[in-house]
Design a protein around this motif. Sequence first.
Motif, PDB file in Angstrom:
ATOM      1  N   VAL A 146       0.875  -1.178   0.000  1.00 26.84           N
ATOM      2  CA  VAL A 146       0.000   0.000   0.000  1.00 26.84           C
ATOM      3  C   VAL A 146       0.911   1.228   0.000  1.00 26.84           C
ATOM      4  CG1 VAL A 146      -1.703   1.326   1.294  1.00 26.84           C
ATOM      5  CG2 VAL A 146      -1.878  -1.159   1.200  1.00 26.84           C
ATOM      6  N   THR A 147       0.751   2.068  -1.028  1.00 30.02           N
ATOM      7  CA  THR A 147       1.527   3.297  -1.158  1.00 30.02           C
ATOM      8  C   THR A 147       0.576   4.475  -1.027  1.00 30.02           C
ATOM      9  OG1 THR A 147       3.048   2.182  -2.667  1.00 30.02           O
ATOM     10  CG2 THR A 147       3.103   4.590  -2.631  1.00 30.02           C
ATOM     11  N   MET A 148       0.954   5.438  -0.190  1.00 32.52           N
ATOM     12  CA  MET A 148       0.125   6.619   0.019  1.00 32.52           C
ATOM     13  C   MET A 148       0.936   7.874  -0.259  1.00 32.52           C
ATOM     14  SD  MET A 148      -1.999   5.749   3.415  1.00 32.52           S
ATOM     15  CE  MET A 148      -3.105   4.377   3.468  1.00 32.52           C
ATOM     16  N   ASN A 149       0.316   8.819  -0.976  1.00 28.32           N
ATOM     17  CA  ASN A 149       0.934  10.109  -1.289  1.00 28.32           C
ATOM     18  C   ASN A 149      -0.025  11.224  -0.881  1.00 28.32           C
ATOM     19  OD1 ASN A 149       3.238   8.997  -2.597  1.00 28.32           O
ATOM     20  ND2 ASN A 149       1.948   8.545  -4.347  1.00 28.32           N
ATOM     21  N   TYR A 150       0.541  12.264  -0.285  1.00 31.52           N
ATOM     22  CA  TYR A 150      -0.269  13.408   0.149  1.00 31.52           C
ATOM     23  C   TYR A 150       0.531  14.686  -0.105  1.00 31.52           C
ATOM     24  CZ  TYR A 150      -3.376  16.218   3.050  1.00 31.52           C
ATOM     25  OH  TYR A 150      -4.270  17.156   3.499  1.00 31.52           O
ATOM     26  N   PRO A 151       0.008  15.592  -0.935  1.00 32.34           N
ATOM     27  CA  PRO A 151       0.748  16.834  -1.213  1.00 32.34           C
ATOM     28  C   PRO A 151       0.635  17.825  -0.058  1.00 32.34           C
ATOM     29  CG  PRO A 151      -1.319  16.816  -2.412  1.00 32.34           C
ATOM     30  CD  PRO A 151      -1.223  15.493  -1.719  1.00 32.34           C
ATOM     31  N   GLU A 152       1.750  18.446   0.251  1.00 31.12           N
ATOM     32  CA  GLU A 152       1.816  19.474   1.287  1.00 31.12           C
ATOM     33  C   GLU A 152       2.570  20.672   0.727  1.00 31.12           C
ATOM     34  OE1 GLU A 152       0.789  20.121   4.258  1.00 31.12           O
ATOM     35  OE2 GLU A 152      -0.062  18.243   4.948  1.00 31.12           O
ATOM     36  N   ALA A 153       2.581  21.756   1.454  1.00 37.06           N
ATOM     37  CA  ALA A 153       3.339  22.948   1.083  1.00 37.06           C
ATOM     38  C   ALA A 153       4.124  23.410   2.301  1.00 37.06           C
ATOM     39  CB  ALA A 153       2.414  24.048   0.597  1.00 37.06           C
ATOM     40  N   PHE A 154       5.448  23.450   2.164  1.00 41.52           N
ATOM     41  CA  PHE A 154       6.306  23.917   3.246  1.00 41.52           C
ATOM     42  C   PHE A 154       6.356  25.439   3.208  1.00 41.52           C
ATOM     43  CE2 PHE A 154      10.637  24.785   4.972  1.00 41.52           C
ATOM     44  CZ  PHE A 154      10.366  24.385   6.263  1.00 41.52           C
ATOM     45  N   MET A 155       6.272  26.059   4.352  1.00 40.52           N
ATOM     46  CA  MET A 155       6.227  27.513   4.497  1.00 40.52           C
ATOM     47  C   MET A 155       5.011  28.078   3.758  1.00 40.52           C
ATOM     48  SD  MET A 155       8.723  28.252   6.498  1.00 40.52           S
ATOM     49  CE  MET A 155       9.045  29.982   6.349  1.00 40.52           C
ATOM     50  N   ASP A 156       3.873  27.522   4.057  1.00 40.18           N
ATOM     51  CA  ASP A 156       2.614  27.893   3.409  1.00 40.18           C
ATOM     52  C   ASP A 156       2.236  29.347   3.664  1.00 40.18           C
ATOM     53  OD1 ASP A 156       0.507  27.276   1.775  1.00 40.18           O
ATOM     54  OD2 ASP A 156      -0.759  26.516   3.386  1.00 40.18           O
ATOM     55  N   VAL A 157       2.772  29.948   4.708  1.00 36.54           N
ATOM     56  CA  VAL A 157       2.448  31.342   5.015  1.00 36.54           C
ATOM     57  C   VAL A 157       3.017  32.303   3.980  1.00 36.54           C
ATOM     58  CG1 VAL A 157       2.227  30.959   7.488  1.00 36.54           C
ATOM     59  CG2 VAL A 157       4.431  31.586   6.543  1.00 36.54           C
ATOM     60  N   LEU A 158       3.953  31.821   3.149  1.00 36.10           N
ATOM     61  CA  LEU A 158       4.534  32.673   2.115  1.00 36.10           C
ATOM     62  C   LEU A 158       3.656  32.762   0.874  1.00 36.10           C
ATOM     63  CD1 LEU A 158       8.266  31.556   2.328  1.00 36.10           C
ATOM     64  CD2 LEU A 158       7.199  33.566   3.342  1.00 36.10           C
ATOM     65  N   GLY A 159       2.553  32.028   0.864  1.00 39.25           N
ATOM     66  CA  GLY A 159       1.630  32.076  -0.266  1.00 39.25           C
ATOM     67  C   GLY A 159       2.204  31.381  -1.495  1.00 39.25           C
ATOM     68  N   GLY A 160       2.342  32.122  -2.586  1.00 44.62           N
ATOM     69  CA  GLY A 160       2.831  31.555  -3.837  1.00 44.62           C
ATOM     70  C   GLY A 160       4.296  31.151  -3.790  1.00 44.62           C
ATOM     71  N   ALA A 161       5.033  31.634  -2.807  1.00 47.28           N
ATOM     72  CA  ALA A 161       6.451  31.290  -2.689  1.00 47.28           C
ATOM     73  C   ALA A 161       6.675  30.058  -1.817  1.00 47.28           C
ATOM     74  CB  ALA A 161       7.223  32.475  -2.123  1.00 47.28           C
ATOM     75  N   SER A 162       5.597  29.375  -1.426  1.00 46.99           N
ATOM     76  CA  SER A 162       5.757  28.179  -0.596  1.00 46.99           C
ATOM     77  C   SER A 162       6.411  27.065  -1.407  1.00 46.99           C
ATOM     78  CB  SER A 162       4.406  27.723  -0.050  1.00 46.99           C
ATOM     79  OG  SER A 162       3.561  27.353  -1.110  1.00 46.99           O
ATOM     80  N   ILE A 163       6.996  26.121  -0.705  1.00 45.25           N
ATOM     81  CA  ILE A 163       7.734  25.029  -1.345  1.00 45.25           C
ATOM     82  C   ILE A 163       6.836  23.798  -1.381  1.00 45.25           C
ATOM     83  CG2 ILE A 163       9.784  23.568  -1.197  1.00 45.25           C
ATOM     84  CD1 ILE A 163      11.019  25.873   0.521  1.00 45.25           C
ATOM     85  N   PRO A 164       6.463  23.312  -2.585  1.00 42.68           N
ATOM     86  CA  PRO A 164       5.616  22.112  -2.650  1.00 42.68           C
ATOM     87  C   PRO A 164       6.402  20.875  -2.225  1.00 42.68           C
ATOM     88  CG  PRO A 164       6.208  22.831  -4.855  1.00 42.68           C
ATOM     89  CD  PRO A 164       6.754  23.849  -3.911  1.00 42.68           C
ATOM     90  N   TYR A 165       5.735  20.001  -1.496  1.00 41.82           N
ATOM     91  CA  TYR A 165       6.366  18.776  -0.990  1.00 41.82           C
ATOM     92  C   TYR A 165       5.309  17.681  -0.963  1.00 41.82           C
ATOM     93  CZ  TYR A 165       8.735  15.566   2.199  1.00 41.82           C
ATOM     94  OH  TYR A 165       9.307  14.469   2.760  1.00 41.82           O
ATOM     95  N   THR A 166       5.669  16.488  -1.392  1.00 44.12           N
ATOM     96  CA  THR A 166       4.752  15.359  -1.367  1.00 44.12           C
ATOM     97  C   THR A 166       5.195  14.382  -0.289  1.00 44.12           C
ATOM     98  OG1 THR A 166       4.288  15.583  -3.724  1.00 44.12           O
ATOM     99  CG2 THR A 166       3.737  13.488  -2.700  1.00 44.12           C
ATOM    100  N   VAL A 167       4.333  14.172   0.680  1.00 44.32           N
ATOM    101  CA  VAL A 167       4.589  13.184   1.723  1.00 44.32           C
ATOM    102  C   VAL A 167       4.227  11.825   1.130  1.00 44.32           C
ATOM    103  CG1 VAL A 167       4.008  12.431   4.044  1.00 44.32           C
ATOM    104  CG2 VAL A 167       4.015  14.862   3.501  1.00 44.32           C
ATOM    105  N   SER A 168       5.189  10.922   1.100  1.00 42.82           N
ATOM    106  CA  SER A 168       4.979   9.618   0.479  1.00 42.82           C
ATOM    107  C   SER A 168       5.462   8.523   1.413  1.00 42.82           C
ATOM    108  CB  SER A 168       5.743   9.552  -0.842  1.00 42.82           C
ATOM    109  OG  SER A 168       5.555   8.313  -1.460  1.00 42.82           O
ATOM    110  N   THR A 169       4.663   7.488   1.537  1.00 46.52           N
ATOM    111  CA  THR A 169       5.044   6.334   2.359  1.00 46.52           C
ATOM    112  C   THR A 169       4.425   5.089   1.794  1.00 46.52           C
ATOM    113  OG1 THR A 169       5.120   5.473   4.620  1.00 46.52           O
ATOM    114  CG2 THR A 169       3.125   6.619   3.970  1.00 46.52           C
ATOM    115  N   ASP A 170       5.050   3.965   2.080  1.00 48.54           N
ATOM    116  CA  ASP A 170       4.491   2.683   1.637  1.00 48.54           C
ATOM    117  C   ASP A 170       4.795   1.620   2.678  1.00 48.54           C
ATOM    118  OD1 ASP A 170       7.202   2.403   1.251  1.00 48.54           O
ATOM    119  OD2 ASP A 170       7.057   1.528  -0.736  1.00 48.54           O
TER     120      ASP A 170
END
Length: 124
Positions: free
Chosen positions: A94-118
């Motif tokens: 079972v593989t799970m992926n969930y998109p997150e944004a690091f430093m979301d308070v920066l708005g458009g300058a936030s860093i996209p990150y995908t949390v992935s585990t299996d």
Amino acid sequence: MIRKQDGQSLVEFALVLPILLLLLVGVFDFGRILYTHLQLEMVAQESVRMGGLGQSDAAIRSYAFSQFNGDDTKLQIDITPGDQIRNSGDYVTVTMNYPEAFMDVLGGASIPYTVSTDSTIRVE
């Protein structure tokens, strides 16, 4: 000639404050992403356990969606092999992926990150 330096510390504090706040928010945001990763890992382990006991893919997905505390529409779950070709003695993953944004308070300058585990287990 003596100069007054009454506002010097206030100006220095005003220059350093944004950097300190950015570091503080970064620490809390990193903790939030780490919490999401740990939660996703626990849900993946429990979900794959259901697959190892012979449950269907629909039951595994339903359990994972009910146990995850995030946005269900963003959570992606992949189960291999599917329940039609899964036999006793095979391994199910079972593989799970969930998109997150690091430093979301920066708005458009936030860093996209995908949390992935299996997680993988042998079917009984």
